[in-house]
Design a protein around this motif. Structure first.
Motif, PDB file in Angstrom:
ATOM      1  N   GLN A   1     -15.174  18.098  -0.033  1.00  0.00           N
ATOM      2  CA  GLN A   1     -13.768  18.015   0.354  1.00  0.00           C
ATOM      3  C   GLN A   1     -12.829  17.730  -0.820  1.00  0.00           C
ATOM      4  N   ASP A   2     -11.830  18.540  -0.941  1.00  0.00           N
ATOM      5  CA  ASP A   2     -10.566  18.208  -1.601  1.00  0.00           C
ATOM      6  C   ASP A   2     -10.533  18.165  -3.126  1.00  0.00           C
ATOM      7  N   TYR A   3      -9.306  17.910  -3.587  1.00  0.00           N
ATOM      8  CA  TYR A   3      -8.957  18.100  -4.997  1.00  0.00           C
ATOM      9  C   TYR A   3      -9.579  17.074  -5.927  1.00  0.00           C
TER      10      TYR A   3
ATOM     11  N   SER B   1       1.704   4.173   0.074  1.00  0.00           N
ATOM     12  CA  SER B   1       0.584   4.972  -0.414  1.00  0.00           C
ATOM     13  C   SER B   1       0.529   4.932  -1.930  1.00  0.00           C
ATOM     14  N   ARG B   2      -0.668   4.782  -2.493  1.00  0.00           N
ATOM     15  CA  ARG B   2      -0.939   4.943  -3.934  1.00  0.00           C
ATOM     16  C   ARG B   2       0.025   4.147  -4.811  1.00  0.00           C
ATOM     17  N   GLN B   3       0.259   2.894  -4.448  1.00  0.00           N
ATOM     18  CA  GLN B   3       1.279   2.114  -5.136  1.00  0.00           C
ATOM     19  C   GLN B   3       0.859   1.652  -6.538  1.00  0.00           C
TER      20      GLN B   3
ATOM     21  N   TYR C   1      -9.812   8.651 -13.111  1.00  0.00           N
ATOM     22  CA  TYR C   1     -10.114   9.808 -12.242  1.00  0.00           C
ATOM     23  C   TYR C   1      -9.119   9.899 -11.075  1.00  0.00           C
ATOM     24  N   TYR C   2      -8.900   8.736 -10.406  1.00  0.00           N
ATOM     25  CA  TYR C   2      -8.100   8.761  -9.174  1.00  0.00           C
ATOM     26  C   TYR C   2      -6.607   8.570  -9.464  1.00  0.00           C
ATOM     27  N   ASN C   3      -6.270   7.557 -10.295  1.00  0.00           N
ATOM     28  CA  ASN C   3      -4.862   7.178 -10.483  1.00  0.00           C
ATOM     29  C   ASN C   3      -4.167   7.914 -11.614  1.00  0.00           C
TER      30      ASN C   3
ATOM     31  N   ASN D   1     -13.962  11.969  -1.496  1.00  0.00           N
ATOM     32  CA  ASN D   1     -13.656  10.792  -2.312  1.00  0.00           C
ATOM     33  C   ASN D   1     -13.592   9.550  -1.431  1.00  0.00           C
ATOM     34  N   ARG D   2     -12.748   9.593  -0.411  1.00  0.00           N
ATOM     35  CA  ARG D   2     -12.612   8.441   0.494  1.00  0.00           C
ATOM     36  C   ARG D   2     -13.590   8.629   1.646  1.00  0.00           C
ATOM     37  N   GLY D   3     -14.401   7.629   1.888  1.00  0.00           N
ATOM     38  CA  GLY D   3     -15.440   7.763   2.899  1.00  0.00           C
ATOM     39  C   GLY D   3     -14.975   7.341   4.280  1.00  0.00           C
TER      40      GLY D   3
ATOM     41  N   LEU E   1      -3.070  16.279 -10.764  1.00  0.00           N
ATOM     42  CA  LEU E   1      -3.346  17.457  -9.931  1.00  0.00           C
ATOM     43  C   LEU E   1      -2.415  17.516  -8.724  1.00  0.00           C
ATOM     44  N   TRP E   2      -2.223  16.346  -8.095  1.00  0.00           N
ATOM     45  CA  TRP E   2      -1.379  16.321  -6.886  1.00  0.00           C
ATOM     46  C   TRP E   2       0.016  16.862  -7.196  1.00  0.00           C
ATOM     47  N   PHE E   3       0.582  16.435  -8.338  1.00  0.00           N
ATOM     48  CA  PHE E   3       1.939  16.872  -8.701  1.00  0.00           C
ATOM     49  C   PHE E   3       1.965  18.363  -9.066  1.00  0.00           C
TER      50      PHE E   3
ATOM     51  N   HIS F   1      -7.585  20.264   0.870  1.00  0.00           N
ATOM     52  CA  HIS F   1      -6.676  19.816   1.926  1.00  0.00           C
ATOM     53  C   HIS F   1      -5.211  19.822   1.492  1.00  0.00           C
ATOM     54  N   ILE F   2      -4.956  20.191   0.246  1.00  0.00           N
ATOM     55  CA  ILE F   2      -3.562  20.213  -0.237  1.00  0.00           C
ATOM     56  C   ILE F   2      -3.209  21.648  -0.604  1.00  0.00           C
ATOM     57  N   PRO F   3      -1.928  21.948  -0.824  1.00  0.00           N
ATOM     58  CA  PRO F   3      -1.567  23.343  -1.077  1.00  0.00           C
ATOM     59  C   PRO F   3      -2.174  23.844  -2.385  1.00  0.00           C
TER      60      PRO F   3
ATOM     61  N   GLY G   1      -9.212   5.632   6.738  1.00  0.00           N
ATOM     62  CA  GLY G   1      -8.060   6.316   7.346  1.00  0.00           C
ATOM     63  C   GLY G   1      -7.863   7.720   6.792  1.00  0.00           C
ATOM     64  N   GLY G   2      -6.824   8.384   7.300  1.00  0.00           N
ATOM     65  CA  GLY G   2      -6.433   9.696   6.780  1.00  0.00           C
ATOM     66  C   GLY G   2      -6.966  10.833   7.633  1.00  0.00           C
ATOM     67  N   GLY G   3      -6.238  11.954   7.539  1.00  0.00           N
ATOM     68  CA  GLY G   3      -6.557  13.132   8.354  1.00  0.00           C
ATOM     69  C   GLY G   3      -7.926  13.713   8.043  1.00  0.00           C
ATOM     70  N   LEU G   4      -8.282  13.691   6.764  1.00  0.00           N
ATOM     71  CA  LEU G   4      -9.551  14.304   6.336  1.00  0.00           C
ATOM     72  C   LEU G   4     -10.732  13.587   6.994  1.00  0.00           C
ATOM     73  N   VAL G   5     -10.738  12.254   6.859  1.00  0.00           N
ATOM     74  CA  VAL G   5     -11.854  11.480   7.408  1.00  0.00           C
ATOM     75  C   VAL G   5     -11.894  11.640   8.927  1.00  0.00           C
TER      76      VAL G   5
ATOM     77  N   ASP H   1       5.585   9.196   7.686  1.00  0.00           N
ATOM     78  CA  ASP H   1       5.015   9.768   6.466  1.00  0.00           C
ATOM     79  C   ASP H   1       4.339   8.712   5.632  1.00  0.00           C
ATOM     80  N   ARG H   2       3.413   9.138   4.763  1.00  0.00           N
ATOM     81  CA  ARG H   2       3.031   8.278   3.655  1.00  0.00           C
ATOM     82  C   ARG H   2       4.187   8.294   2.661  1.00  0.00           C
ATOM     83  N   THR H   3       4.326   7.220   1.847  1.00  0.00           N
ATOM     84  CA  THR H   3       5.432   7.200   0.881  1.00  0.00           C
ATOM     85  C   THR H   3       5.033   8.038  -0.337  1.00  0.00           C
TER      86      THR H   3
HETATM   87  O1  F6P Z   1      -3.758  15.301   2.177  1.00  0.00           O
HETATM   88  C1  F6P Z   1      -4.785  15.061   1.296  1.00  0.00           C
HETATM   89  C2  F6P Z   1      -5.287  13.639   1.413  1.00  0.00           C
HETATM   90  O2  F6P Z   1      -6.343  13.419   0.505  1.00  0.00           O
HETATM   91  C3  F6P Z   1      -5.737  13.329   2.821  1.00  0.00           C
HETATM   92  O3  F6P Z   1      -7.018  13.696   3.043  1.00  0.00           O
HETATM   93  C4  F6P Z   1      -5.520  11.859   2.904  1.00  0.00           C
HETATM   94  O4  F6P Z   1      -5.332  11.446   4.211  1.00  0.00           O
HETATM   95  C5  F6P Z   1      -4.288  11.664   2.065  1.00  0.00           C
HETATM   96  O5  F6P Z   1      -4.267  12.719   1.130  1.00  0.00           O
HETATM   97  C6  F6P Z   1      -4.252  10.287   1.407  1.00  0.00           C
HETATM   98  O6  F6P Z   1      -5.061  10.276   0.293  1.00  0.00           O
HETATM   99  P1  F6P Z   1      -5.702   9.004  -0.385  1.00  0.00           P
HETATM  100  O7  F6P Z   1      -7.157   9.042  -0.073  1.00  0.00           O
HETATM  101  O8  F6P Z   1      -5.426   9.199  -1.846  1.00  0.00           O
HETATM  102  O9  F6P Z   1      -5.024   7.796   0.162  1.00  0.00           O
END
Ligand code: F6P
Length: 496
Positions: A165-167, A339-341, A103-105, A21-23, A112-114, A190-192, A40-44, A301-303
């Motif tokens: 990648q990912d949910y 994060s995701r405000q 889709y995202y918000n 999703n995030r490039g 899904l995240w919750f 990347h999430i549980p 940013g982020g661990g995935l990228v 942490d992210r919030t």
């Molecule tokens: O942990 C999953 C994840 O999608 C990470 O890849 C990413 O760093 C983090 O959540 C933040 O996600 P978003 O792209 O929604 O800011």
């Protein structure tokens, strides 16, 4: 894998399509024109390691306004370069703004995240109403648009593997099969992945489509063995016609076999060695703390509600109630990345975080001492400066896919700091024996762990800190990638 044959060790150069999703690049428009910033982020960060070693085409959603302009200008993928000048192709997929928002918000976050982090408040939420139905349609539609772009690019470059990648993109593997993509497909979450009952708070149509979507992949990857097991159980419970083989961790469905594997993600220790000596980190270290405490407890942490920041503060308050001898001597520094405000649940959580910190400070602060030092901003050099300095690192996530802070901070820490680690963080499967384990809901246990960490004899601290460092150096992000590529290499299983 592809026609080249040969290596199975993940080192051969391949034509790969990465989908997220995030490039890896976010475009912006300034007075000087278009700018490109590293995403940013661990995935990228983890997947960027593929760029120097392979011919990568990266497909991602257009997120910023300028991303959309770029997506419109380009007919297909454009040439881009990483920080060190290694070339890759980038294709951004733009969908209508309102559709992306649903889709995202709404669907991916928080719905899904919750579900996957166990964050819904079941007497009241989630309510599977018309809003969720609409968001589900948008989720499906965005997955379809992305799958269209992947199919085109996979064909154009003769992809040897597709790494989804990912949910946000659970439906893509199956959609690729429907579009005739023959290359091996790996999906990594990347999430549980929670136990099967958690999925009862998703609509039946959505949870079945998500599982069938994933079963379009040759390999489905998770960070932990627990998530992999839970995925197998979900297939057994919800997909009629699926045959689940727990012993070999495989699911047979619709004439194909999907292997289910755990690949714990990691970091690049060399990158952190360099960062520890970076001038921006040195600068940040100089202004990190107004007053040097005798002991520093750190959280980064992210919030995100899954990070359990409120209970972390409450536990620290309990510790201070019980241990007046530590008053004035210890500070909890919380470096929180907003994060995701746009999502109300996240905005409300940030409010709760501020209130919880205020409650502890109101109860305990003195003129010369504020027990919780809360900073909300995105400042990576400052986080690394704090990694070097902590005596105790608190990672008490309610549940977390991996939690890379628990891996990266000990690499650069200079004080043999003790890690307090949630038993529900993916990192606990690997690092638990070197950490102080806590049940993240248990604030009394967390308060006690803070005390144990602060008074731990040096010899124990040194051994535990070395244990984590050695593990992360021996199992770095290159291993995460190499294991996935090597597994995809075993042809025949699930290939059409
Ligand atoms: O942990 C999953 C994840 O999608 C990470 O890849 C990413 O760093 C983090 O959540 C933040 O996600 P978003 O792209 O929604 O800011």
């Amino acid at each position: 894998m592809g026609g080249g044959g040969g290596a199975t060790d993940g080192r051969m150069r391949r034509r790969l399509v990465v989908v997220s999703n995030r490039g890896p690049i976010v475009y912006a428009r300034t007075d000087e024109g278009r700018t490109a910033r590293r995403g940013g982020g661990g995935l990228v960060t983890a997947l960027s390691g593929l760029v120097p070693a392979h011919d990568v085409t990266w497909i991602a959603a257009a997120i910023s306004d300028e991303d959309r302009v770029v997506a419109q200008e380009q007919a297909g993928a454009v040439d881009e370069a990483d920080r060190l000048g290694h070339r890759f192709r980038l294709r951004l997929v733009a969908v209508e703004r309102a559709e992306y928002d649903r889709y995202y918000n709404v669907f991916a976050n928080p719905h899904l995240w919750f579900i996957q982090h166990g964050l819904w408040n079941h007497p009241y939420t989630p309510e599977l109403n018309a809003g969720i139905v609409g968001a589900w349609h948008s989720y499906r539609h965005v997955n379809e648009r992305i799958a269209d772009a992947v199919a085109e690019e996979a064909e154009a470059v003769g992809a040897e593997a597709v790494l989804v990648q990912d949910y946000q993109l659970y439906l893509v593997p199956r959609l690729l099969r429907d579009r005739g993509v023959a290359a091996p497909v790996n999906h990594f979450t990347h999430i549980p992945w929670p136990g099967p009952d958690a999925w009862r708070s998703a609509r039946r149509e959505a949870r079945e489509a998500i599982l069938v979507g994933l079963l379009g992949a040759n390999v489905v990857g998770f960070h932990t063995r627990r998530s992999a097991r839970n995925f197998l159980s979900a297939c057994e419970d919800y997909i009629s016609g699926a045959h689940v083989d727990y012993r070999h961790a495989e699911v047979e469905y619709d004439g194909r076999t999907t292997r289910v594997r755990a690949y714990p993600i990691s970091v690049d220790p060399l990158e952190f060695d360099a960062l520890a000596d970076d001038s921006r980190v040195h600068e940040a270290a100089e202004t990190l703390l107004e007053v040097e405490p005798e002991r520093l407890i750190l959280r980064v942490d992210r919030t995100d509600p899954s990070k359990n920041i409120v209970r972390g503060f409450t536990a620290f308050g309990r510790f201070l109630d019980q241990h007046p001898e530590w008053h004035g001597r210890v500070v909890m520094l919380a470096l929180l990345d907003p994060s995701r405000q746009e999502i109300p649940e996240y905005a409300e959580y940030l409010g709760a975080v501020h209130r919880a910190a205020r409650a502890v400070n109101d109860a305990h602060a003195r003129d010369d001492w504020n027990p919780i030092d809360l900073r909300v901003s995105d400042n990576f050099p400052r986080a690394v400066a704090a990694y070097k300095r902590y005596d105790v690192l608190l990672v008490n996530a309610i549940v977390d896919g991996m939690n890379l802070i628990a891996k990266e901070a000990p690499l650069v820490n200079e004080r043999d700091g003790v890690v307090i680690l949630s038993e529900n963080a993916g990192a606990h499967e690997e690092l638990g024996r070197h950490a102080l384990t806590v049940n993240p809901f248990d604030v009394e246990e967390t308060a006690a762990a803070i005390e144990t960490a602060l008074v731990m004899p040096e010899v124990d601290r040194v051994a535990r800190a070395a244990g984590i460092r050695d593990h992360v150096r021996a199992h770095d992000v290159r291993e995460w990638i190499a294991n996935q590529l090597a597994d995809l290499e075993r042809r025949g299983v699930g290939a059409r």
